[in-house]
Structures are given as structure tokens and as C-alpha cells.
Design an enzyme around this catalytic site. Structure first.
Site, PDB file in Angstrom:
ATOM      1  CB  SER A   1      28.976  91.808  12.349  1.00 51.58           C
ATOM      2  OG  SER A   1      29.258  90.584  12.986  1.00 51.58           O
TER       3      SER A   1
ATOM      4  CG  HIS B   1      26.925  91.393  15.568  1.00 52.31           C
ATOM      5  ND1 HIS B   1      26.661  90.791  14.367  1.00 52.31           N
ATOM      6  CD2 HIS B   1      25.805  92.097  15.881  1.00 52.31           C
ATOM      7  CE1 HIS B   1      25.435  91.103  13.972  1.00 52.31           C
ATOM      8  NE2 HIS B   1      24.907  91.891  14.870  1.00 52.31           N
TER       9      HIS B   1
ATOM     10  CG  ASP C   1      21.528  92.019  13.694  1.00 49.64           C
ATOM     11  OD1 ASP C   1      20.296  92.130  13.783  1.00 49.64           O
ATOM     12  OD2 ASP C   1      22.322  92.478  14.536  1.00 49.64           O
TER      13      ASP C   1
END
Length: 212
Positions: A30, A57, A150
Site C-alpha cells: 500500500s 492499493h 489488509d
């Protein structure tokens, strides 16, 4: 879990029941991830005997230049994943903005549209869970820099199906939340500095294909 314990199962009865017959490496990241992904991919050989999936992401409306950026930093073939793509060794498939990427029982890519609500976009948990049930001990999940958690559930899925998990260490992570969440599962085989991860990927794929 001992380092590369999952790879040792490849070729045994527990590996034969899974759909994908070669190693698959999932790189998830991310915040701070573009640089981290580039540094992991740069040392990998063009003939790496594994497929590589990249999930970063991104806002669904972003321009989607990640594949282009990474292609300049690696000898492997890189392109944006398309629905129905077959997995093949030596290829890097990058998840496009606005889509979640799945690995299907036909050893192909499945894309599902991401909406404006959670989970994270693209979802590392969805990718890793489907990777786990299709690749089993041939799966290698690599959790790189990022915010949030995540991938934590996906890490548990990969480990449950006999796969291997590596996390980036705190010292080299721009943001440590995602690697930390993975480590908290106690299913991570190795916690490595960013520039040591490529060597571990090569070692894992060589062991998984019997080329030690």
C-alpha cells in the site's frame, strides 16, 4: 513455522490436489509500495520459474501506470492483468485500479469490480485467499510496506493451505502497519529487509520446482 516450510510440501500428496502446478508469488503493498515493489522485482531473473502477481492499493480513478513503471525496473515480462489471463512462469501481472484480482481454479485471473466501500482496493485478502486455495504449498505471499491491515486474513489462508509468507521488516518499511499485521498472525516464515526479499523469492521458487 520454519523458513520455507510450505515449499517443502511441493510435489507431495498435499501439493497435488491444488489447481496451479507451479509457484505463484503475490506481492502486496500500500503506502510507499511503488518503490518497494520496484526494488523487489529488479533483481529477479527473466526466467523466474514462478508467476508473480502484484497488488497495490490505488484509487479506482488513478491513471494505472504501475505496470509501466515496474516494467522499467525488472527483466521479467510485466503487464496489467486482464480477466481470464492464464498464469505462467516468468510473467508479472499487475492489478489495475478499480478491480480486485482473484486466482481461479482454472489457473487463470478473475477480476471483479471494486466499489466505493471496503474492502481495500484492490483487496490483498481476496487475492491471497484465492491464491491459497488454488496454489496451496506453491503459494508465496510477500507483504510489503503499507497502512492498515489488509492481507492479514489472506496470510492466515496462505499458511492454512501450506504456503509461505514473508514480511518486510520495520526498519526498511516506509509504513509498517501491513507487515506488522501479517507478523501478528504468527504465520510469517521470515521478516526481511527490503533488499533481501528478492533473494528469498528466488530461493523459494527454486526449492518449489526442485532446482536447489
Amino acid at each position: 513455522m520454519a523458513p520455507f516450510e510450505g515449499a517443502a510440501l511441493v510435489g507431495g500428496a498435499s501439493g497435488a490436489e491444488f489447481a496451479v502446478p507451479f509457484p505463484v508469488v503475490a506481492l502486496i503493498a500500500s503506502a510507499g509500495g511503488i518503490n518497494a515493489l520496484a526494488r523487489v522485482l529488479a533483481p529477479l531473473p527473466a526466467e523466474l520459474p514462478a508467476a508473480v502477481l502484484v497488488s497495490l492499493h490505488q484509487s479506482p480513478g488513478s491513471p494505472g501506470r504501475l505496470a509501466e513503471i515496474l516494467a522499467r525496473r525488472t527483466r521479467m515480462a510485466v503487464r496489467i492483468a486482464a480477466n481470464g489471463d492464464g498464469l505462467r512462469p516468468g510473467q508479472v501481472l499487475v492489478t489495475a485500479p478499480g478491480w480486485h484480482l482473484l486466482v481461479t481454479s482454472q489457473s487463470r485471473i478473475g477480476l471483479i469490480k471494486a466499489d466505493d466501500l471496503p474492502p481495500s482496493r484492490p483487496s490483498a485478502d481476496l487475492l491471497l485467499a484465492t491464491l491459497a486455495v488454488t496454489c496451496g504449498p506453491r503459494a508465496l505471499a510477500v507483504v510489503l510496506t503499507g497502512m492498515g491491515h489488509d492481507g492479514q486474513a489472506g496470510v492466515r489462508a496462505v499458511a492454512h493451505c501450506g504456503g509461505t509468507v514473508i514480511a518486510q521488516d520495520q526498519a526498511t518499511s516506509q509504513f509498517f502497519s501491513m507487515p506488522s499485521a501479517a507478523i501478528d498472525t504468527e504465520q510469517v516464515s521470515q521478516v526481511l529487509a527490503l533488499d533481501d526479499i528478492a533473494t528469498a523469492i528466488i530461493a523459494h521458487t527454486m526449492a518449489a520446482t526442485g532446482n536447489r
